[in-house]
Design an enzyme around this catalytic site. Structure first.
Site, PDB file in Angstrom:
ATOM      1  N   SER A  45       0.854  -1.183   0.000  1.00 36.58           N
ATOM      2  CA  SER A  45       0.000   0.000   0.000  1.00 36.58           C
ATOM      3  C   SER A  45       0.889   1.232   0.000  1.00 36.58           C
ATOM      4  O   SER A  45       2.050   1.170   0.405  1.00 36.58           O
ATOM      5  CB  SER A  45      -0.879   0.010   1.259  1.00 36.58           C
ATOM      6  N   TYR A  55      -2.287  -1.063  10.218  1.00 38.98           N
ATOM      7  CA  TYR A  55      -2.290  -1.221   8.761  1.00 38.98           C
ATOM      8  C   TYR A  55      -0.969  -0.732   8.179  1.00 38.98           C
ATOM      9  O   TYR A  55      -0.337  -1.428   7.378  1.00 38.98           O
ATOM     10  CB  TYR A  55      -3.467  -0.452   8.165  1.00 38.98           C
ATOM     11  N   LYS A  69       1.774  -3.023   6.171  1.00 39.74           N
ATOM     12  CA  LYS A  69       2.122  -2.772   4.772  1.00 39.74           C
ATOM     13  C   LYS A  69       3.602  -2.415   4.626  1.00 39.74           C
ATOM     14  O   LYS A  69       4.240  -2.767   3.630  1.00 39.74           O
ATOM     15  CB  LYS A  69       1.227  -1.701   4.167  1.00 39.74           C
TER      16      LYS A  69
END
Length: 189
Positions: A141, A154, A158
């Site tokens: 990401s 998150y 990532k």
């Protein structure tokens, strides 16, 4: 067809980017294995795609080495091997850093980072045994490099995927296995 006869495993394939990957590979001639926890959607999409598509239900928050090996083995049983693994499944939990729950942090890491590690190992072992190389694609990401304050787990997962991809790429190149990460921005699914 560009990918005729190839066997492609896609996690998080019941919707969004994972489903789009499955549809594209299928349109290009590949046999696709859709893996997701959302059984009804995944089964429906596999049936819609037809005989070159199968559905596997898997809760990657509980992924173990045995589960990863069984996913790879199921693809090999269905289509005779594995050529591509797309580690696409991912989740996010939003909360302020100081209030971020430990359980949510662990849940995100298990799905977004641990499952791709274990599936990557299992797929690489199968690809090495097959002796024809392959490709592993990890969905990272923009958040691997861009911090957003309320998505700590998150962003960490990532960033971990970005580095895991680099380690896998260097380690697997002697076996003719390409490993790449894709780092998209926000996708509305």
């Amino acid at each position: 067809m560009k990918h005729a006869g190839k066997v492609v495993i896609i996690t998080g394939a019941a919707q969004g980017l994972g489903l789009a990957c499955a549809e594209r590979f299928h349109a290009d001639g590949a046999n696709v294995v859709l893996v997701d926890v959302k059984a009804d959607r995944g089964r429906e999409h596999a049936q819609r795609l037809g005989e070159r598509a199968v559905w596997l239900e898997a809760d990657l928050s509980a992924c173990t080495a045995d589960m990863a090996a069984s996913i790879i083995a199921a693809a090999a049983d269905a289509f005779g091997g594995v050529d591509v693994l797309i580690n696409n499944a991912g989740v996010i939990h939003l909360d302020d850093f100081v209030d971020f729950p430990e359980e949510a942090f662990d849940w995100v890491q298990r799905i977004n980072l641990k499952a791709p590690f274990l599936l990557g190992q299992a797929a690489a072992r199968a690809m090495i045994a097959q002796g024809r190389g392959g490709s592993i694609i990890n969905m990272s990401s923009i958040n691997a490099i861009l911090a957003i304050p309320n998505s700590v787990a998150y962003a960490v997962s990532k960033g971990g995927i970005k580095q895991l991809t680099a380690v896998m790429a260097v380690g697997l190149i002697p076996h003719h296995i390409r490993v790449n990460a894709i780092g998209p921005g926000t996708i509305l699914t």
